[in-house]
Design an enzyme around this catalytic site. Structure first.
Site, PDB file in Angstrom:
ATOM      1  N   ASP A 173     -35.389  21.950 -39.508  1.00  0.00           N
ATOM      2  CA  ASP A 173     -36.545  22.832 -39.271  1.00  0.00           C
ATOM      3  C   ASP A 173     -37.802  22.025 -38.950  1.00  0.00           C
ATOM      4  OD1 ASP A 173     -35.309  25.211 -39.663  1.00  0.00           O
ATOM      5  OD2 ASP A 173     -36.475  25.814 -41.415  1.00  0.00           O
TER       6      ASP A 173
ATOM      7  N   GLU B 249     -44.201  26.733 -40.623  1.00  0.00           N
ATOM      8  CA  GLU B 249     -43.907  26.988 -42.027  1.00  0.00           C
ATOM      9  C   GLU B 249     -43.771  25.703 -42.842  1.00  0.00           C
ATOM     10  OE1 GLU B 249     -40.258  29.141 -42.324  1.00  0.00           O
ATOM     11  OE2 GLU B 249     -40.427  29.389 -44.478  1.00  0.00           O
TER      12      GLU B 249
ATOM     13  N   ASP C  22     -41.817  29.329 -35.766  1.00  0.00           N
ATOM     14  CA  ASP C  22     -40.741  29.418 -36.755  1.00  0.00           C
ATOM     15  C   ASP C  22     -39.558  28.689 -36.134  1.00  0.00           C
ATOM     16  OD1 ASP C  22     -38.913  29.909 -38.686  1.00  0.00           O
ATOM     17  OD2 ASP C  22     -39.406  32.020 -38.940  1.00  0.00           O
TER      18      ASP C  22
ATOM     19  N   ILE D  46     -36.474  27.832 -37.052  1.00  0.00           N
ATOM     20  CA  ILE D  46     -35.235  28.615 -37.088  1.00  0.00           C
ATOM     21  C   ILE D  46     -35.458  29.789 -38.031  1.00  0.00           C
ATOM     22  CG2 ILE D  46     -32.759  28.681 -37.630  1.00  0.00           C
ATOM     23  CD1 ILE D  46     -32.667  25.672 -37.122  1.00  0.00           C
ATOM     24  N   ASP D  47     -35.619  30.963 -37.469  1.00  0.00           N
ATOM     25  CA  ASP D  47     -35.702  32.157 -38.299  1.00  0.00           C
ATOM     26  C   ASP D  47     -34.275  32.654 -38.535  1.00  0.00           C
ATOM     27  OD1 ASP D  47     -37.120  34.255 -39.656  1.00  0.00           O
ATOM     28  OD2 ASP D  47     -36.464  35.575 -38.044  1.00  0.00           O
TER      29      ASP D  47
ATOM     30  N   THR E 286     -32.508  31.426 -41.290  1.00  0.00           N
ATOM     31  CA  THR E 286     -31.855  30.160 -41.684  1.00  0.00           C
ATOM     32  C   THR E 286     -30.538  30.400 -42.419  1.00  0.00           C
ATOM     33  OG1 THR E 286     -34.112  29.639 -42.328  1.00  0.00           O
ATOM     34  CG2 THR E 286     -32.531  27.854 -42.452  1.00  0.00           C
TER      35      THR E 286
ATOM     36  N   ASP F 215     -43.052  34.553 -38.524  1.00  0.00           N
ATOM     37  CA  ASP F 215     -41.889  35.410 -38.258  1.00  0.00           C
ATOM     38  C   ASP F 215     -42.201  36.446 -37.180  1.00  0.00           C
ATOM     39  OD1 ASP F 215     -40.189  34.411 -40.363  1.00  0.00           O
ATOM     40  OD2 ASP F 215     -41.403  35.530 -41.799  1.00  0.00           O
TER      41      ASP F 215
END
Ligand code: 2IP
Ligand code: CA
Length: 385
Positions: A58, A83, A157, A159-160, A162, A307
């Site tokens: 990430d 994030e 983001d 990798i949303d 995860t 997000d």
């Protein structure tokens, strides 16, 4: 400066594709996959690194986007948010700041340090991060906007979804339908907002795992983008009519499977409504973008600016939006019907700490048609908040 935003969009499409390559490579290359799915249990718990490899993936994606964007648009330095923190501790307790270096060998050396000397994993990752990749998109390139990159900020983001990415269930997205869970729910999200008003103006969504390739072993992705500013509203996704079979008559509502029972009951009581479930906050908004459902409702403050920013821009380009659910309910009580309370992306909740400063804390409602807000809010009145 009209072409500046078109250039930024082109760069974001390319860098999102590189991010998707990192996501795919971490699942496809054995040395990386082993790190990705390792369970930290018992005595082994702190043997490798203090943070998970998935967090490293990430952070790496986030830093790669930051690096590539700032190299081309120095005016965005300090305005690219994500994030993750890029401070890492390796197995020897050494602190390492993860960043992408100008030279490939320096990035490999730095990653090897985080990965406790695993040169093989470090160079596999570096190769993808430093690849020169250009996505061509004629519509994107011809965009004319009266704002410039110096007017905007970016939410990433990396990798949303995860948990779906790690679990890796190999569901393929059905034609004209959506996956309730699995790899297609994992998305790379890059959202651009206006510094002055916080309004989302540009969004890039890359879905690294959309369908299997011809060998049946690897995955192919897809990307979508949208721009909404002033008179310009363009989305790469074009609606096909009639809409998909999953979208029935009546109101189709998409929810998190962990949504409160009181909310599910209240929404199920709307005449001819149907409730559906899918993983990933970004993926659920994407389902609304694609017209696969009418609305995504979330009553908890469990999503964050990163997000929603990118898919929100796509919805705006199509005439829809993402609003604060609690604010919409308050507006109804105070007789301010029709107030859409759309989310903005420039101001933190100053009284909160850490990630909560950027929470979408009143919950969210995402729609293509804002008249749906009233129906949902009426059904939920007195039942939540
Ligand atoms: C998560 C992810 C989850 C979602 C949650 C997000 O982001 O999208 O799937 O929960 O709200 O914050 P749910 O699937 O129940 O909607 P991340 O994967 O980046 O932590
Ligand atoms: Ca997320």
């Amino acid at each position: 400066m009209a072409s500046g935003m078109a250039e930024l969009l082109r760069l974001l499409l390319s860098v999102a594709e590189k991010a998707a390559n990192v996501a795919r490579v971490c699942r496809q290359e054995a040395p990386l996959f082993e790190l990705l799915v390792q369970e930290k249990t018992g005595v082994d718990k702190n043997k490798k690194f203090v943070q998970d490899f998935k967090t490293l993936a990430d952070v790496l994606i986030q830093e790669m986007i930051r690096h590539d964007v700032c190299a081309k648009f120095p005016e965005l330095t300090g305005f690219i948010h994500g994030e993750e923190s890029n401070k890492f501790k390796n197995g020897l307790g050494e602190s390492v700041i993860v960043r992408v270096c100008a030279q490939e060998e320096d990035t490999t050396a730095l990653l090897a340090k985080v990965l406790d000397g695993d040169q093989n994993a470090a160079s596999l990752l570096t190769k993808v991060i430093h690849q020169d990749l250009q996505i061509k998109d004629e519509t994107a390139e011809s965009l004319q906007l009266s704002i410039s990159p110096a007017d905007v900020g970016i939410w990433i983001d990396p990798i949303d979804g995860t948990s779906q990415y790690i679990e890796g269930k190999e569901e393929e997205e059905p034609d004209e339908g959506f996956c309730p869970f699995g790899l297609p729910c994992a998305l790379v999200l890059i959202g651009v907002y206006l510094r002055s008003t916080g309004q989302p103006v540009m969004g890039v969504i890359n879905q690294p795992f959309n369908h299997k390739d011809s060998t049946g072993k690897g995955w192919k992705g897809q990307h979508l983008w949208g721009v909404s500013y002033g008179e310009v509203n363009v989305c790469s996704f074009k609606h096909r009519r009639p809409s998909c079979p999953q979208k029935r008559d009546g109101l189709s509502v998409l929810l998190s499977s962990s949504e409160k029972p009181a909310v599910k009951d209240a929404l199920a009581a709307i005449p001819s409504s149907s409730l559906m479930y899918a993983s990933g906050a970004g993926y659920k908004i994407l389902c609304v973008v694609q017209g696969l459902v009418d609305v995504y409702v979330l009553s908890e403050g469990s999503t964050f600016r990163w997000d929603s920013c990118a898919p929100h821009a796509l919805l705006r380009a199509l005439g829809g939006g993402v609003s604060d659910l609690r604010e919409c309910m308050r507006a109804r009580v105070s007789g301010n019907k029709g107030h859409t309370a759309e989310l903005t992306y420039h101001q933190p909740h100053t009284e909160s700490q850490g990630v909560d400063r950027w929470a979408n804390r009143g919950g969210i409602i995402a729609y293509l048609d804002s008249s749906i807000i009233d129906k949902v809010v009426a059904a939920l009145a007195g039942k939540i908040f």
